[in-house]
Design a protein around this motif. Sequence first.
Motif, PDB file in Angstrom:
ATOM      1  N   SER A   1       0.921  -1.279   0.200  1.00  6.77           N
ATOM      2  CA  SER A   1      -0.004  -0.055  -0.060  1.00  6.77           C
ATOM      3  C   SER A   1       0.827   1.340   0.087  1.00  6.77           C
ATOM      4  CB  SER A   1      -0.902  -0.099   1.177  1.00  6.77           C
ATOM      5  OG  SER A   1      -1.505   1.101   1.242  1.00  6.77           O
ATOM      6  N   THR A   2       0.475   2.179  -0.794  1.00  6.16           N
ATOM      7  CA  THR A   2       1.190   3.583  -0.934  1.00  6.16           C
ATOM      8  C   THR A   2       0.637   4.537   0.200  1.00  6.16           C
ATOM      9  OG1 THR A   2      -0.324   4.355  -2.434  1.00  6.16           O
ATOM     10  CG2 THR A   2       1.838   3.236  -3.118  1.00  6.16           C
ATOM     11  N   GLN A   3      -0.552   4.050   0.842  1.00  5.66           N
ATOM     12  CA  GLN A   3      -1.055   5.015   1.902  1.00  5.66           C
ATOM     13  C   GLN A   3      -0.702   4.655   3.139  1.00  5.66           C
ATOM     14  OE1 GLN A   3      -3.074   7.623   0.759  1.00  5.66           O
ATOM     15  NE2 GLN A   3      -2.348   6.660  -1.554  1.00  5.66           N
ATOM     16  N   GLU A   4      -0.229   3.526   3.560  1.00  2.00           N
ATOM     17  CA  GLU A   4       0.075   2.976   4.781  1.00  2.00           C
ATOM     18  C   GLU A   4       1.363   2.179   4.733  1.00  2.00           C
ATOM     19  OE1 GLU A   4      -2.416   0.327   6.917  1.00  2.00           O
ATOM     20  OE2 GLU A   4      -3.428  -0.269   5.261  1.00  2.00           O
ATOM     21  N   PHE A   5       2.093   2.087   5.828  1.00  2.00           N
ATOM     22  CA  PHE A   5       3.323   0.999   5.825  1.00  2.00           C
ATOM     23  C   PHE A   5       3.378   0.321   6.980  1.00  2.00           C
ATOM     24  CE2 PHE A   5       7.770   0.806   7.339  1.00  2.00           C
ATOM     25  CZ  PHE A   5       8.451   0.177   6.314  1.00  2.00           C
ATOM     26  N   ASN A   6       3.330  -0.947   6.566  1.00  2.00           N
ATOM     27  CA  ASN A   6       2.977  -2.128   7.584  1.00  2.00           C
ATOM     28  C   ASN A   6       4.115  -2.825   7.836  1.00  2.00           C
ATOM     29  OD1 ASN A   6       0.313  -1.218   8.157  1.00  2.00           O
ATOM     30  ND2 ASN A   6      -0.572  -2.578   6.665  1.00  2.00           N
ATOM     31  N   LEU A   7       4.699  -2.766   8.949  1.00  2.00           N
ATOM     32  CA  LEU A   7       5.954  -3.791   9.141  1.00  2.00           C
ATOM     33  C   LEU A   7       5.922  -4.292  10.669  1.00  2.00           C
ATOM     34  CD1 LEU A   7       8.552  -4.454   7.811  1.00  2.00           C
ATOM     35  CD2 LEU A   7       9.746  -2.644   8.694  1.00  2.00           C
ATOM     36  N   ASP A   8       6.121  -5.448  10.795  1.00  2.00           N
ATOM     37  CA  ASP A   8       6.363  -6.218  11.949  1.00  2.00           C
ATOM     38  C   ASP A   8       7.278  -5.153  12.799  1.00  2.00           C
ATOM     39  OD1 ASP A   8       7.219  -8.003  14.199  1.00  2.00           O
ATOM     40  OD2 ASP A   8       6.114  -9.232  13.218  1.00  2.00           O
ATOM     41  N   SER A   9       6.899  -5.222  14.058  1.00  2.00           N
ATOM     42  CA  SER A   9       7.813  -4.235  14.920  1.00  2.00           C
ATOM     43  C   SER A   9       9.089  -4.831  14.902  1.00  2.00           C
ATOM     44  CB  SER A   9       6.969  -4.209  16.456  1.00  2.00           C
ATOM     45  OG  SER A   9       6.974  -5.573  16.838  1.00  2.00           O
ATOM     46  N   LYS A  10       9.506  -5.911  15.048  1.00  2.00           N
ATOM     47  CA  LYS A  10      10.782  -6.388  15.085  1.00  2.00           C
ATOM     48  C   LYS A  10      11.642  -5.762  14.031  1.00  2.00           C
ATOM     49  CE  LYS A  10      10.409 -10.796  12.518  1.00  2.00           C
ATOM     50  NZ  LYS A  10      10.659 -12.253  12.503  1.00  2.00           N
ATOM     51  N   TRP A  11      11.163  -5.179  12.931  1.00  2.00           N
ATOM     52  CA  TRP A  11      11.983  -4.726  11.998  1.00  2.00           C
ATOM     53  C   TRP A  11      11.677  -3.457  11.822  1.00  2.00           C
ATOM     54  CZ3 TRP A  11      14.612  -8.534  10.217  1.00  2.00           C
ATOM     55  CH2 TRP A  11      14.294  -9.765   9.813  1.00  2.00           C
ATOM     56  N   LEU A  12      11.422  -2.683  12.992  1.00  2.00           N
ATOM     57  CA  LEU A  12      11.234  -1.250  12.686  1.00  2.00           C
ATOM     58  C   LEU A  12      12.441  -0.746  13.538  1.00  2.00           C
ATOM     59  CD1 LEU A  12       7.608  -0.402  13.761  1.00  2.00           C
ATOM     60  CD2 LEU A  12       8.425   0.019  11.705  1.00  2.00           C
ATOM     61  N   ILE A  13      13.153   0.200  12.794  1.00  2.00           N
ATOM     62  CA  ILE A  13      14.444   0.817  13.082  1.00  2.00           C
ATOM     63  C   ILE A  13      14.011   2.083  14.015  1.00  2.00           C
ATOM     64  CG2 ILE A  13      16.267   2.300  12.116  1.00  2.00           C
ATOM     65  CD1 ILE A  13      16.862  -0.764  12.132  1.00  2.00           C
ATOM     66  N   ASP A  14      14.893   2.023  15.104  1.00  2.00           N
ATOM     67  CA  ASP A  14      14.751   3.323  15.975  1.00  2.00           C
ATOM     68  C   ASP A  14      15.727   4.525  15.351  1.00  2.00           C
ATOM     69  OD1 ASP A  14      14.638   5.420  17.630  1.00  2.00           O
ATOM     70  OD2 ASP A  14      15.343   4.234  19.554  1.00  2.00           O
ATOM     71  N   PRO A  15      15.462   5.601  14.702  1.00  2.00           N
ATOM     72  CA  PRO A  15      16.138   6.572  14.010  1.00  2.00           C
ATOM     73  C   PRO A  15      17.263   7.182  15.158  1.00  2.00           C
ATOM     74  CG  PRO A  15      14.112   6.768  13.248  1.00  2.00           C
ATOM     75  CD  PRO A  15      13.758   5.845  14.308  1.00  2.00           C
ATOM     76  N   GLN A  16      16.683   7.291  16.454  1.00  2.00           N
ATOM     77  CA  GLN A  16      17.695   7.716  17.418  1.00  2.00           C
ATOM     78  C   GLN A  16      19.062   7.232  17.412  1.00  2.00           C
ATOM     79  OE1 GLN A  16      17.123  10.571  18.742  1.00  2.00           O
ATOM     80  NE2 GLN A  16      15.175  11.125  18.388  1.00  2.00           N
ATOM     81  N   GLN A  17      18.870   5.707  17.098  1.00  2.00           N
ATOM     82  CA  GLN A  17      20.036   4.646  17.568  1.00  2.00           C
ATOM     83  C   GLN A  17      20.743   4.437  16.150  1.00  2.00           C
ATOM     84  OE1 GLN A  17      19.576   1.472  20.185  1.00  2.00           O
ATOM     85  NE2 GLN A  17      17.673   1.768  20.481  1.00  2.00           N
ATOM     86  N   LEU A  18      20.377   5.383  15.211  1.00  2.00           N
ATOM     87  CA  LEU A  18      20.982   5.027  13.869  1.00  2.00           C
ATOM     88  C   LEU A  18      22.151   6.308  13.733  1.00  2.00           C
ATOM     89  CD1 LEU A  18      20.798   3.070  11.289  1.00  2.00           C
ATOM     90  CD2 LEU A  18      19.212   4.773  10.382  1.00  2.00           C
ATOM     91  N   PHE A  19      23.371   5.850  13.315  1.00  2.00           N
ATOM     92  CA  PHE A  19      24.488   6.638  12.985  1.00  2.00           C
ATOM     93  C   PHE A  19      25.131   6.735  11.736  1.00  2.00           C
ATOM     94  CE2 PHE A  19      24.212   6.255  17.578  1.00  2.00           C
ATOM     95  CZ  PHE A  19      24.182   7.501  18.043  1.00  2.00           C
ATOM     96  N   VAL A  20      25.277   7.773  11.205  1.00  2.00           N
ATOM     97  CA  VAL A  20      25.519   7.869   9.796  1.00  2.00           C
ATOM     98  C   VAL A  20      27.106   8.203   9.463  1.00  2.00           C
ATOM     99  CG1 VAL A  20      24.847   8.812   7.386  1.00  2.00           C
ATOM    100  CG2 VAL A  20      23.033   8.517   9.092  1.00  2.00           C
ATOM    101  N   GLY A  21      27.670   7.399   8.636  1.00  2.00           N
ATOM    102  CA  GLY A  21      29.053   7.866   8.334  1.00  2.00           C
ATOM    103  C   GLY A  21      29.190   8.295   6.986  1.00  2.00           C
ATOM    104  N   PRO A  22      30.279   7.912   6.278  1.00  2.00           N
ATOM    105  CA  PRO A  22      30.322   8.382   4.837  1.00  2.00           C
ATOM    106  C   PRO A  22      29.530   7.565   3.608  1.00  2.00           C
ATOM    107  CG  PRO A  22      32.070   6.620   5.293  1.00  2.00           C
ATOM    108  CD  PRO A  22      31.212   6.969   6.611  1.00  2.00           C
ATOM    109  N   LYS A  23      29.078   8.743   2.897  1.00  2.00           N
ATOM    110  CA  LYS A  23      28.136   8.145   1.722  1.00  2.00           C
ATOM    111  C   LYS A  23      29.030   7.191   0.924  1.00  2.00           C
ATOM    112  CE  LYS A  23      27.483  10.731  -1.753  1.00  2.00           C
ATOM    113  NZ  LYS A  23      26.828  11.892  -2.651  1.00  2.00           N
ATOM    114  N   ILE A  24      28.518   5.922   0.646  1.00  2.00           N
ATOM    115  CA  ILE A  24      29.265   4.997  -0.218  1.00  2.00           C
ATOM    116  C   ILE A  24      28.614   4.826  -1.510  1.00  2.00           C
ATOM    117  CG2 ILE A  24      30.469   3.920   1.593  1.00  2.00           C
ATOM    118  CD1 ILE A  24      28.113   1.664   1.905  1.00  2.00           C
ATOM    119  N   GLY A  25      27.355   5.205  -1.715  1.00  4.68           N
ATOM    120  CA  GLY A  25      26.645   4.968  -3.002  1.00  4.68           C
ATOM    121  C   GLY A  25      25.597   6.087  -3.143  1.00  4.68           C
ATOM    122  N   GLU A  26      25.268   6.304  -4.700  1.00  8.39           N
ATOM    123  CA  GLU A  26      24.216   7.215  -4.800  1.00  8.39           C
ATOM    124  C   GLU A  26      23.635   6.863  -6.093  1.00  8.39           C
ATOM    125  OE1 GLU A  26      25.069  11.361  -4.685  1.00  8.39           O
ATOM    126  OE2 GLU A  26      23.076  11.769  -5.057  1.00  8.39           O
ATOM    127  N   GLY A  27      22.384   6.532  -6.208  1.00  9.35           N
ATOM    128  CA  GLY A  27      21.396   6.407  -7.246  1.00  9.35           C
ATOM    129  C   GLY A  27      20.510   7.667  -7.594  1.00  9.35           C
TER     130      GLY A  27
END
Length: 354
Positions: free
Chosen positions: A9-35
Amino acid sequence: MGSGNGFFSTQEFNLDSKWLIDPQQLFVGPKIGEGAHAKVYEGKYKNQNVAIKVVRRGETPEEIARREGRFAREVAMLSKVQHKNLVKFIGACKEPVMVIVTELLLGGTLRKYLLNMRPKCLDMCVAIGFALDIARAMECLHSHGIIHWDLKPENLILTEDHKTVKLADFGLAREESLTEMMTAETGTYRWMAPELYSTVTLRQGEKKHYNHKVDAYSFAIVLWELIHNKLPFEGMSNLQAAYAAAFKNVRPSAEDLPEDLAAIVTSCWQEDPNARPNFTQIIQMLLHYLSTVSPPELVMMPPKRTTSENVVFPPESPGTSSLMAARDDVAETQKTVDGEDRRKGFFFCFNQCY
């Protein structure tokens, strides 16, 4: 575009909670690719080294809906299947931006690996070993009713020891049961099955003319490339190669291959999709051939190259060739991720550099 499970569905995003990422715990390093539709960064999630794919939402309502649908589809595919030869899915989130997090593979793409080795070829046993990795990944996908549609060397990533190949980039993957029509952007022409070109121009609602055997054709082209370490349909543009394959039944030459191996390649790229073997059969044929050849000789791995020597190949589709850290390209920036105090938080990166 839809599915009863809500994943498409483009209107809603359903994903099992075990796969949900917490953005607060995500740290970004160097860019390694771009499309065209995404950027991929090396980073950390809960102290694990990861690849972070950030998908652009687009500008127009139609573009936003299309990209959100593609994002939801890719996440659904990744969360649905697990296999040692498929890139490991760690999780995803849709807000504040669409993000897919996977394992970080350090061996680079198969395309770059082969290019660095030219004009030498892989030892035949090594080439068949890689082919088996790919075939097993495809067997797993097909057993779940999933067509990859974009099997090519850019979407095949090596582990750091260069002994295992994993399949990546599910941005174009589809459930075979769905009747969503092909579009001109689907796949990469040089590796695409001939029957796909006729579906590109079909009107919405007409009967589709393809099935999972499109992946068998692409596998044959990749296998030929593994053995010869040459670009298939050399001397032709992507569109010329597509035209020759679809309308003139042209294929790369298999005349110099051992009989058993030639039989595998030519059976997989037959014009009639129904005449092509499935991946369970392909695996058995590869194992049989492997049992008839001598053990592999010691193969020298291609030398590491410095940044000045490397050629940078931009991804051809979002996430393509980006689920790895190109250590020879980002060595100078690696320390950004290694130092906890120097890492950028996800929101900082989004606000400052995306």
